[in-house]
Design a protein around this motif. Structure first.
Motif, PDB file in Angstrom:
ATOM      1  N   UNK A 190      82.884 -10.219 -36.548  1.00 53.18           N
ATOM      2  CA  UNK A 190      84.010 -11.251 -37.388  1.00 53.18           C
ATOM      3  C   UNK A 190      83.010 -12.547 -37.618  1.00 53.18           C
ATOM      4  N   UNK A 191      83.011 -13.191 -38.380  1.00 51.37           N
ATOM      5  CA  UNK A 191      82.464 -14.797 -38.756  1.00 51.37           C
ATOM      6  C   UNK A 191      83.366 -15.769 -38.708  1.00 51.37           C
ATOM      7  N   UNK A 192      83.137 -16.639 -37.714  1.00 48.78           N
ATOM      8  CA  UNK A 192      84.138 -17.843 -37.725  1.00 48.78           C
ATOM      9  C   UNK A 192      83.181 -18.949 -38.006  1.00 48.78           C
ATOM     10  N   UNK A 193      83.528 -19.758 -38.445  1.00 44.79           N
ATOM     11  CA  UNK A 193      82.922 -21.030 -38.906  1.00 44.79           C
ATOM     12  C   UNK A 193      83.341 -22.096 -37.970  1.00 44.79           C
ATOM     13  N   UNK A 194      82.387 -22.912 -37.705  1.00 49.02           N
ATOM     14  CA  UNK A 194      82.818 -24.285 -36.641  1.00 49.02           C
ATOM     15  C   UNK A 194      83.582 -25.036 -37.338  1.00 49.02           C
ATOM     16  N   UNK A 195      84.524 -25.560 -36.626  1.00 47.41           N
ATOM     17  CA  UNK A 195      85.674 -26.367 -37.202  1.00 47.41           C
ATOM     18  C   UNK A 195      85.253 -27.466 -38.221  1.00 47.41           C
ATOM     19  N   UNK A 196      84.285 -28.228 -37.874  1.00 46.96           N
ATOM     20  CA  UNK A 196      84.118 -29.249 -38.912  1.00 46.96           C
ATOM     21  C   UNK A 196      83.705 -28.755 -39.875  1.00 46.96           C
ATOM     22  N   UNK A 197      82.915 -27.606 -39.989  1.00 45.04           N
ATOM     23  CA  UNK A 197      82.367 -26.943 -41.102  1.00 45.04           C
ATOM     24  C   UNK A 197      83.384 -26.185 -42.013  1.00 45.04           C
ATOM     25  N   UNK A 198      84.540 -25.327 -41.245  1.00 44.85           N
ATOM     26  CA  UNK A 198      85.486 -24.925 -41.713  1.00 44.85           C
ATOM     27  C   UNK A 198      86.503 -26.037 -42.579  1.00 44.85           C
ATOM     28  N   UNK A 199      86.800 -27.316 -41.984  1.00 50.75           N
ATOM     29  CA  UNK A 199      87.256 -28.384 -42.523  1.00 50.75           C
ATOM     30  C   UNK A 199      86.625 -28.843 -43.719  1.00 50.75           C
ATOM     31  N   UNK A 200      85.150 -28.834 -43.889  1.00 49.98           N
ATOM     32  CA  UNK A 200      84.767 -29.156 -45.114  1.00 49.98           C
ATOM     33  C   UNK A 200      84.587 -28.051 -46.044  1.00 49.98           C
ATOM     34  N   UNK A 201      84.820 -26.888 -45.786  1.00 48.35           N
ATOM     35  CA  UNK A 201      85.069 -25.912 -46.799  1.00 48.35           C
ATOM     36  C   UNK A 201      86.521 -25.918 -47.398  1.00 48.35           C
ATOM     37  N   UNK A 202      87.287 -26.310 -46.468  1.00 52.88           N
ATOM     38  CA  UNK A 202      88.707 -26.395 -47.181  1.00 52.88           C
ATOM     39  C   UNK A 202      88.918 -27.374 -47.930  1.00 52.88           C
ATOM     40  N   UNK A 203      88.198 -28.612 -47.596  1.00 48.54           N
ATOM     41  CA  UNK A 203      88.306 -29.653 -48.662  1.00 48.54           C
ATOM     42  C   UNK A 203      87.566 -29.428 -50.030  1.00 48.54           C
ATOM     43  N   UNK A 204      86.408 -28.730 -49.787  1.00 50.12           N
ATOM     44  CA  UNK A 204      85.630 -28.512 -51.105  1.00 50.12           C
ATOM     45  C   UNK A 204      86.373 -27.609 -51.699  1.00 50.12           C
ATOM     46  N   UNK A 205      87.009 -26.495 -51.351  1.00 45.44           N
ATOM     47  CA  UNK A 205      87.958 -25.434 -51.905  1.00 45.44           C
ATOM     48  C   UNK A 205      89.146 -26.230 -52.648  1.00 45.44           C
TER      49      UNK A 205
END
Length: 248
Positions: free
Chosen positions: A189-204
């Motif tokens: 499984x892949x798990x993004x670091x939380x800061x990166x995951x938050x950026x991805x959510x915002x971009x989406x």
């Protein structure tokens, strides 16, 4: 930093300390090779199952599956891009040899420009796209209960520099396999670091808002986040992966 090569229950793989061997160990590494596992995260992008060093000027591109979850993490450089992923494997080596043969067969169904070359870790599969579209190289490494596959994709005139970048990253990659039983060949499984995951959510969310605006639907206010970039994954054969190497 103290490293040790873990004992893989095989007489061919004894535990060796770097100071006894007279040189540093060459990766990819297992998380258990570190006396202090937290050291593995230093200067590496922690994706859960793999910890990858980033090349100078490298950026992250997240490939999403149909459910919107990360399916691949690409490291994008001026020379092209590469991705490093880990899969469940048996304790004994040999899985990559099977996978490499299957990848080569898959590529040959679409193009005759396929070759098997020797690399630092053994065989590598190289395919050339139609009409000089680009080059893709598959590099694999067998580990203890895991296998790494690195996919390197770039244009002809920069592929050599890109392959060197990918190999340098692969040689310093760390695998965090975990103890959970998994079927052989299943991706870890892949798990993004939380800061990166938050950026991805915002971009989406921003992309969804822009789409809603284009269709005249009401839209909420969204933060302006640009990194990491996200794109929908291309599912299918190895040749389909080859056709996406220019980042389109």
């Amino acid at each position: 930093m103290a490293l040790r090569r873990q004992n893989q229950d095989s007489p061919e793989t004894p535990e060796v300390a770097p100071q006894d061997a007279g040189e540093e160990l060459e990766g990819p590494f297992d998380i258990d090779d570190f006396d202090d596992p937290s050291v593995a995260a230093v200067a590496r992008l922690d994706l859960g199952s793999v910890l990858i060093p980033m090349p100078d000027g490298g950026q992250v591109q997240v490939e999403l599956n149909n459910a919107g979850a990360p399916s691949a993490i690409w490291v994008v450089t001026p020379n092209g891009r590469f991705t490093i992923a880990a899969y469940a494997a048996p304790k004994s080596a040999g899985l990559w040899r099977e996978v490499a043969s299957e990848l080569a067969d898959s590529l040959r169904k679409d193009t005759g420009k396929v070759s098997i070359e020797d690399g630092p870790w053994g065989r590598e599969v190289v395919g050339v796209g139609a009409e000089n579209a680009g080059v893709v190289r598959f590099i694999g490494v067998d580990g203890y209960r895991w296998m790494i596959r690195c996919v390197v994709s770039g244009p002809h005139d920069r592929i050599d520099a890109l392959v060197e970048q990918a190999r340098d990253a692969l040689a310093d990659t760390v695998v965090r396999r975990g103890d959970t039983p998994m079927p052989v060949r299943n991706p870890l499984p892949i798990q993004l670091p939380e800061p990166m995951a938050a950026q991805l959510r915002a971009a989406t969310e921003q992309a969804a808002a822009q789409q809603a605006q284009a269709t005249g639907q009401p839209q909420p206010t969204q933060p302006q986040q640009q990194q990491p970039t996200a794109r929908r994954g291309t599912q299918g054969s190895a040749m389909q992966q080859l056709r996406t190497i220019t980042g389109g």
